[in-house]
Design a protein around this motif. Structure first.
Motif, mmCIF file in Angstrom:
data_model
loop_
_atom_site.group_PDB
_atom_site.id
_atom_site.type_symbol
_atom_site.label_atom_id
_atom_site.label_comp_id
_atom_site.label_asym_id
_atom_site.label_seq_id
_atom_site.Cartn_x
_atom_site.Cartn_y
_atom_site.Cartn_z
ATOM 1 N N GLY A 1 0.796 -1.226 0.000
ATOM 2 C CA GLY A 1 0.000 0.000 0.000
ATOM 3 C C GLY A 1 0.826 1.271 0.000
ATOM 4 O O GLY A 1 0.295 2.349 0.267
ATOM 5 N N GLN A 2 2.101 1.165 -0.339
ATOM 6 C CA GLN A 2 2.976 2.337 -0.388
ATOM 7 C C GLN A 2 2.954 2.880 -1.821
ATOM 8 O O GLN A 2 3.918 2.776 -2.575
ATOM 9 N N TRP A 3 1.829 3.491 -2.179
ATOM 10 C CA TRP A 3 1.565 3.828 -3.575
ATOM 11 C C TRP A 3 2.468 4.925 -4.120
ATOM 12 O O TRP A 3 2.897 4.864 -5.276
ATOM 13 N N GLU A 4 2.766 5.927 -3.331
ATOM 14 C CA GLU A 4 3.616 7.016 -3.838
ATOM 15 C C GLU A 4 5.020 6.514 -4.158
ATOM 16 O O GLU A 4 5.604 6.859 -5.193
ATOM 17 N N ALA A 5 5.575 5.681 -3.280
ATOM 18 C CA ALA A 5 6.903 5.127 -3.532
ATOM 19 C C ALA A 5 6.873 4.203 -4.753
ATOM 20 O O ALA A 5 7.777 4.228 -5.594
ATOM 21 N N ALA A 6 5.798 3.397 -4.846
ATOM 22 C CA ALA A 6 5.662 2.495 -5.989
ATOM 23 C C ALA A 6 5.554 3.280 -7.290
ATOM 24 O O ALA A 6 6.158 2.912 -8.308
ATOM 25 N N LEU A 7 4.797 4.381 -7.269
ATOM 26 C CA LEU A 7 4.631 5.202 -8.473
ATOM 27 C C LEU A 7 5.971 5.788 -8.914
ATOM 28 O O LEU A 7 6.287 5.806 -10.116
ATOM 29 N N GLU A 8 6.745 6.267 -7.967
ATOM 30 C CA GLU A 8 8.062 6.826 -8.303
ATOM 31 C C GLU A 8 8.930 5.785 -9.001
ATOM 32 O O GLU A 8 9.606 6.086 -10.002
ATOM 33 N N HIS A 9 8.890 4.557 -8.512
ATOM 34 C CA HIS A 9 9.724 3.512 -9.099
ATOM 35 C C HIS A 9 9.154 3.014 -10.429
ATOM 36 O O HIS A 9 9.912 2.647 -11.332
ATOM 37 N N ARG A 10 7.817 3.026 -10.563
ATOM 38 C CA ARG A 10 7.219 2.674 -11.856
ATOM 39 C C ARG A 10 7.603 3.701 -12.922
ATOM 40 O O ARG A 10 7.869 3.347 -14.073
ATOM 41 N N ALA B 1 10.850 5.126 -17.659
ATOM 42 C CA ALA B 1 11.834 6.021 -18.268
ATOM 43 C C ALA B 1 13.061 5.242 -18.760
ATOM 44 O O ALA B 1 13.688 5.618 -19.754
ATOM 45 N N ALA B 2 13.388 4.150 -18.069
ATOM 46 C CA ALA B 2 14.540 3.349 -18.468
ATOM 47 C C ALA B 2 14.251 2.527 -19.717
ATOM 48 O O ALA B 2 15.185 2.157 -20.448
ATOM 49 N N SER B 3 12.971 2.232 -19.966
ATOM 50 C CA SER B 3 12.579 1.452 -21.154
ATOM 51 C C SER B 3 11.388 2.127 -21.822
ATOM 52 O O SER B 3 10.266 1.592 -21.815
ATOM 53 N N PRO B 4 11.591 3.311 -22.405
ATOM 54 C CA PRO B 4 10.464 4.093 -22.933
ATOM 55 C C PRO B 4 9.741 3.422 -24.099
ATOM 56 O O PRO B 4 8.584 3.761 -24.374
ATOM 57 N N ASP B 5 10.387 2.484 -24.769
ATOM 58 C CA ASP B 5 9.764 1.842 -25.929
ATOM 59 C C ASP B 5 9.083 0.520 -25.578
ATOM 60 O O ASP B 5 8.601 -0.178 -26.464
ATOM 61 N N GLU B 6 9.059 0.189 -24.285
ATOM 62 C CA GLU B 6 8.451 -1.070 -23.857
ATOM 63 C C GLU B 6 6.990 -0.828 -23.462
ATOM 64 O O GLU B 6 6.718 -0.187 -22.451
ATOM 65 N N PRO B 7 6.039 -1.337 -24.253
ATOM 66 C CA PRO B 7 4.620 -1.103 -23.942
ATOM 67 C C PRO B 7 4.210 -1.600 -22.564
ATOM 68 O O PRO B 7 3.381 -0.976 -21.902
ATOM 69 N N HIS B 8 4.800 -2.716 -22.122
ATOM 70 C CA HIS B 8 4.364 -3.271 -20.832
ATOM 71 C C HIS B 8 4.731 -2.353 -19.670
ATOM 72 O O HIS B 8 4.034 -2.328 -18.648
ATOM 73 N N GLU B 9 5.815 -1.579 -19.818
ATOM 74 C CA GLU B 9 6.176 -0.641 -18.760
ATOM 75 C C GLU B 9 5.134 0.486 -18.665
ATOM 76 O O GLU B 9 4.766 0.926 -17.568
ATOM 77 N N ILE B 10 4.661 0.936 -19.821
ATOM 78 C CA ILE B 10 3.618 1.973 -19.821
ATOM 79 C C ILE B 10 2.326 1.405 -19.229
ATOM 80 O O ILE B 10 1.644 2.074 -18.438
ATOM 81 N N MET B 11 1.999 0.165 -19.577
ATOM 82 C CA MET B 11 0.791 -0.456 -19.053
ATOM 83 C C MET B 11 0.878 -0.618 -17.533
ATOM 84 O O MET B 11 -0.096 -0.349 -16.814
ATOM 85 N N ASP B 12 2.036 -1.042 -17.038
ATOM 86 C CA ASP B 12 2.207 -1.210 -15.592
ATOM 87 C C ASP B 12 2.088 0.130 -14.873
ATOM 88 O O ASP B 12 1.476 0.223 -13.796
#
Length: 265
Positions: A213-222, A227-238
Motif C-alpha cells: 500500500g505504499q503507492w507514492e513510492a511504488a509510483l516513483e519507481h514505476r 523512463a529506463a525502457s520508454p519503448d516497452e509497452p508493458h512498462e507503460i501499461m504497468d
C-alpha cells in the motif's frame, strides 16, 4: 572424448593441535606434499587433537560420511533464510566426502536464535544458532569437518549473500510480510552495478510497495522503470495500472499520448 576424472577420495585423520593454538583457531599441516589449513576443535578435545578429512592416498577405499549437518526449515528459521543457509553449506562443503547436508526433520527449537542447524557426529547432536552470515556458515563447516572453506573469492561471497537475500524475500512474500520482504532491497537497488539486474530489483521493489500500500513510492519507481525502457509497452501499461489504482485518471490520459500507443488498445 575426454572423460571427467573421478573426485579425489578423502579419509579421516587425527591430528594433534600445536601448542598455542586456541580452540576454534586455525593452523597449517602438510599432507601428501600439500599444505592445508585446519581448524582446532571448539570446545577442545581432551586428547588435544582434532579429526579432519583430507585427500586420501591412491588406492584408499572410500568411507561413508561421518558428519551430518541438518538445517532447520521450520517457522522462524525459514523466515530467517534457512533455505539459503542449506544451500550455502552445500556449496561450501562441496567435495568433502565426510559431510552430508540435509534439511532437519521438524523444528530444532531456539526459534529466537534462528536460523539454526545441528551437527550430528557419531550419534551426538550439537546445536548451532544464529547462522545469519556467510562467515558463520563457513565457520560451522570448518568446525564440523576440520576443512576451512575458502571465502577469499569475492564472487562466491556475493553469490551466497544474494542467494540468502532472495530466499528470505521469497519466504516473506509467501507469508505476505511485505515490509520484511522489502528490507534491504532499496539498498541493493542503489548498490547494483549491473543495470539489467538493478532494474529487475527495482521492479520487485515496486511490486512489493504496491502490495504494502505504499503507492507514492511504488509510483516513483514505476516511473523510473518506464523512463529506463520508454519503448516497452508493458512498462507503460504497468505504470498506467498503478496510476489507475491511485485514481489519477488525468495522468493516464497523458500516457495515452506517448509514442507507441501502448494504451490505445
Amino acid at each position: 572424448r575426454q572423460e571427467t576424472p573421478p573426485p579425489q577420495q578423502h579419509a579421516v585423520y587425527t591430528i594433534r593441535v600445536p601448542p598455542g593454538v586456541r580452540p576454534g583457531g586455525a593452523f597449517v599441516v602438510e599432507h601428501l606434499g600439500v599444505h592445508y589449513q585446519i581448524t582446532a576443535s571448539d570446545p577442545p578435545r581432551e586428547d588435544g587433537a582434532v579429526e579432519c578429512w583430507l585427500p586420501a592416498p591412491p588406492g584408499h577405499q572410500p568411507a561413508q560420511p561421518e558428519v551430518e549437518i541438518q538445517v532447520c526449515q521450520a517457522g522462524a528459521c525459514r523466515r530467517a533464510g534457512s533455505e539459503a543457509v542449506l544451500l550455502e553449506i552445500e556449496e561450501l562443503g562441496a567435495g568433502l566426502l565426510c559431510l552430508s547436508v540435509s534439511a532437519a526433520d521438524g523444528c530444532l527449537g531456539a526459534c529466537d536464535e534462528a536460523p539454526n542447524a545441528i551437527v550430528v557426529r557419531r550419534g551426538t547432536e550439537v546445536l548451532q544458532s544464529r547462522l545469519d552470515k556467510v562467515e558463520k556458515t563457513a565457520a560451522l563447516v570448518a568446525a564440523a569437518t576440520g576443512a576451512t572453506p575458502n571465502l577469499d573469492d569475492p564472487a562466491l561471497r556475493q553469490r551466497l549473500k544474494e542467494a540468502r537475500q532472495v530466499r528470505a524475500r521469497q519466504q516473506a512474500r509467501e507469508e505476505k510480510r511485505w515490509n520484511g520482504a522489502m528490507q534491504g532491497l532499496a539498498e541493493q537497488v542503489a548498490a547494483s552495478a549491473d543495470e539489467s539486474k538493478r532494474l529487475d530489483l527495482l521492479l520487485e521493489l515496486a511490486e512489493l510497495e504496491e502490495a504494502a500500500g505504499q503507492w507514492e513510492a511504488a509510483l516513483e519507481h514505476r516511473r523510473e522503470l518506464q523512463a529506463a525502457s520508454p519503448d516497452e509497452p508493458h512498462e507503460i501499461m504497468d505504470l498506467a495500472t498503478t496510476l489507475g489504482k491511485m485514481g489519477r485518471v488525468r495522468e493516464i490520459d497523458e500516457l495515452q499520448r506517448l509514442p507507441g500507443g501502448a494504451l490505445s488498445a
